[in-house]
Design a protein around this motif. Structure first.
Motif, PDB file in Angstrom:
ATOM      1  N   THR A 191      -6.234  -1.395  -4.358  1.00  0.00           N
ATOM      2  CA  THR A 191      -7.477  -1.164  -4.282  1.00  0.00           C
ATOM      3  C   THR A 191      -8.557  -2.564  -3.951  1.00  0.00           C
ATOM      4  N   ASP A 192      -9.692  -1.978  -3.441  1.00  0.00           N
ATOM      5  CA  ASP A 192     -10.399  -2.982  -3.282  1.00  0.00           C
ATOM      6  C   ASP A 192     -11.518  -3.277  -4.566  1.00  0.00           C
ATOM      7  N   ALA A 193     -12.252  -4.135  -4.358  1.00  0.00           N
ATOM      8  CA  ALA A 193     -12.981  -4.538  -5.480  1.00  0.00           C
ATOM      9  C   ALA A 193     -13.710  -3.410  -6.189  1.00  0.00           C
ATOM     10  N   LEU A 194     -13.957  -2.790  -5.564  1.00  0.00           N
ATOM     11  CA  LEU A 194     -14.822  -1.324  -5.684  1.00  0.00           C
ATOM     12  C   LEU A 194     -14.036  -0.278  -6.465  1.00  0.00           C
ATOM     13  N   GLY A 195     -12.733  -0.415  -6.362  1.00  0.00           N
ATOM     14  CA  GLY A 195     -11.890   0.564  -6.519  1.00  0.00           C
ATOM     15  C   GLY A 195     -11.489   1.633  -5.896  1.00  0.00           C
ATOM     16  N   LEU A 196     -11.761   1.306  -4.660  1.00  0.00           N
ATOM     17  CA  LEU A 196     -11.443   2.112  -3.365  1.00  0.00           C
ATOM     18  C   LEU A 196      -9.901   1.909  -3.090  1.00  0.00           C
ATOM     19  N   LEU A 197      -9.442   3.006  -2.709  1.00  0.00           N
ATOM     20  CA  LEU A 197      -7.985   3.069  -2.391  1.00  0.00           C
ATOM     21  C   LEU A 197      -7.750   2.300  -0.965  1.00  0.00           C
ATOM     22  N   LEU A 198      -6.684   1.386  -1.031  1.00  0.00           N
ATOM     23  CA  LEU A 198      -6.465   0.879   0.240  1.00  0.00           C
ATOM     24  C   LEU A 198      -5.063   1.173   0.851  1.00  0.00           C
ATOM     25  N   VAL A 199      -4.131   1.106  -0.196  1.00  0.00           N
ATOM     26  CA  VAL A 199      -2.699   1.549   0.154  1.00  0.00           C
ATOM     27  C   VAL A 199      -1.951   2.269  -1.115  1.00  0.00           C
ATOM     28  N   LEU A 200      -1.246   3.208  -0.807  1.00  0.00           N
ATOM     29  CA  LEU A 200      -0.463   4.176  -1.657  1.00  0.00           C
ATOM     30  C   LEU A 200       0.746   4.422  -1.208  1.00  0.00           C
ATOM     31  N   ILE A 201       1.676   3.907  -1.986  1.00  0.00           N
ATOM     32  CA  ILE A 201       3.118   4.192  -1.903  1.00  0.00           C
ATOM     33  C   ILE A 201       3.789   4.969  -3.036  1.00  0.00           C
ATOM     34  N   ILE A 202       4.364   5.716  -2.765  1.00  0.00           N
ATOM     35  CA  ILE A 202       5.267   6.747  -3.889  1.00  0.00           C
ATOM     36  C   ILE A 202       6.805   6.411  -3.885  1.00  0.00           C
ATOM     37  N   THR A 203       7.304   6.002  -4.897  1.00  0.00           N
ATOM     38  CA  THR A 203       8.736   5.764  -5.251  1.00  0.00           C
ATOM     39  C   THR A 203       9.193   6.472  -6.490  1.00  0.00           C
ATOM     40  N   ALA A 204      10.476   6.513  -6.522  1.00  0.00           N
ATOM     41  CA  ALA A 204      11.000   7.065  -7.810  1.00  0.00           C
ATOM     42  C   ALA A 204      10.498   6.127  -9.212  1.00  0.00           C
ATOM     43  N   ALA A 205      10.257   6.721 -10.329  1.00  0.00           N
ATOM     44  CA  ALA A 205       9.572   5.945 -11.227  1.00  0.00           C
ATOM     45  C   ALA A 205      10.662   4.684 -11.912  1.00  0.00           C
ATOM     46  N   GLY A 206      11.719   4.752 -11.547  1.00  0.00           N
ATOM     47  CA  GLY A 206      12.870   3.708 -11.676  1.00  0.00           C
ATOM     48  C   GLY A 206      12.588   2.339 -10.990  1.00  0.00           C
ATOM     49  N   VAL A 207      11.838   2.552  -9.984  1.00  0.00           N
ATOM     50  CA  VAL A 207      11.456   1.257  -9.112  1.00  0.00           C
ATOM     51  C   VAL A 207      10.727   0.404  -9.870  1.00  0.00           C
ATOM     52  N   GLN A 208      11.128  -1.003  -9.972  1.00  0.00           N
ATOM     53  CA  GLN A 208      10.450  -1.886 -10.744  1.00  0.00           C
ATOM     54  C   GLN A 208       9.023  -2.225  -9.936  1.00  0.00           C
ATOM     55  N   ASP A 209       7.966  -2.476 -10.843  1.00  0.00           N
ATOM     56  CA  ASP A 209       6.516  -2.867 -10.324  1.00  0.00           C
ATOM     57  C   ASP A 209       6.643  -3.897  -9.112  1.00  0.00           C
ATOM     58  N   THR A 210       7.183  -4.797  -9.405  1.00  0.00           N
ATOM     59  CA  THR A 210       7.521  -6.058  -8.350  1.00  0.00           C
ATOM     60  C   THR A 210       7.901  -5.418  -7.069  1.00  0.00           C
ATOM     61  N   ASN A 211       9.198  -4.600  -7.071  1.00  0.00           N
ATOM     62  CA  ASN A 211       9.660  -4.184  -5.918  1.00  0.00           C
ATOM     63  C   ASN A 211       8.721  -3.428  -5.123  1.00  0.00           C
ATOM     64  N   GLY A 212       8.115  -2.372  -6.025  1.00  0.00           N
ATOM     65  CA  GLY A 212       7.055  -1.563  -5.316  1.00  0.00           C
ATOM     66  C   GLY A 212       5.768  -2.522  -4.761  1.00  0.00           C
ATOM     67  N   GLY A 213       5.503  -3.664  -5.669  1.00  0.00           N
ATOM     68  CA  GLY A 213       4.477  -4.307  -5.266  1.00  0.00           C
ATOM     69  C   GLY A 213       4.709  -5.108  -3.877  1.00  0.00           C
ATOM     70  N   ARG A 214       5.940  -5.372  -3.693  1.00  0.00           N
ATOM     71  CA  ARG A 214       6.223  -5.933  -2.188  1.00  0.00           C
ATOM     72  C   ARG A 214       6.004  -5.042  -1.187  1.00  0.00           C
TER      73      ARG A 214
END
Length: 215
Positions: free
Chosen positions: A142-165
């Motif tokens: 999100t931006d500094a206002l909390g407005l969505l910039l990017v959304l990616i959906i994965t299985a819940a088992g995907v690590q935060d870091t890998n999703g962050g990449r």
């Protein structure tokens, strides 16, 4: 024909005025043959009704357009990028209203595991051991206002870091104006920042988010 009753999720007039030009332009580009008969505002109202209530498409009230028609428009707008264009246009308008630059320069990256619908294919789900949730994970920026910039959906088992990449890759491609991002302790910040061409990362004090600055 009797006018239908208003649902709480319906667009207000000023809200419809913001997106009407985009949808009329889309319709003009799709026009083939006879005059369209479907009310686009009612289609959007039906989509918002599903989004707000969580019902299946086929349970749409009979005073809204047929669920097959609504889903057809929804699928078309998702596939050809119209839905994203509407979202991004509204974000730009709100940033301008708040006195911000049109293009954001900072982002906040985070993730949340949520239980999936019982009808969701098992192949799209996973187990988040930390949150004890079987389902999917939303990776967002999100931006500094909390407005969505990017959304990616994965299985819940995907690590935060890998999703962050994945989020960082999408940010770099879609919004190169973003030069810094904040993540919490659940991420390996240097691994995320490394997705960009030239980055510097430093850890903030304990308990504060890590700041990854892209140079």
């Amino acid at each position: 024909m009797t006018e239908r009753r208003v649902y709480p999720s319906d667009l207000k007039d000023d809200q419809w005025e913001l997106i009407e030009p985009l949808l009329l332009e889309w319709r003009a580009a799709q026009a083939e043959g006879g005059e369209p008969t479907t009310d686009l505002r009612e289609v959007v109202n039906a989509i918002l009704y599903v989004a707000r209530t969580g019902i299946a498409w086929r349970y749409l009230p009979h005073d809204l357009p047929p669920h097959t028609t609504v889903y057809g428009y929804f699928q078309a707008w998702e596939t050809d990028g119209t839905a994203e264009e509407i979202h991004d246009t509204l974000r730009v308008q709100l940033r301008k209203k708040k006195g911000r630059r049109i293009l954001p320069t900072a982002a906040v990256i985070d993730a949340q595991s949520v239980k999936a619908s019982p009808n969701a294919p098992d192949a799209t789900q996973g187990w988040d051991g930390g949150k004890k949730v079987k389902g999917r994970k939303r990776h967002i920026a999100t931006d500094a206002l909390g407005l969505l910039l990017v959304l990616i959906i994965t299985a819940a088992g995907v690590q935060d870091t890998n999703g962050g990449r994945l989020v960082a890759d999408e940010l770099a491609a879609k919004l190169p104006s973003v030069t810094k991002a904040w993540v919490d302790a659940g991420y390996k910040a240097k691994m995320i920042a490394g997705r960009c061409a030239s980055t510097t990362c430093r850890a903030s004090p304990t308990g504060s988010p890590t700041r990854c600055a892209v140079q």
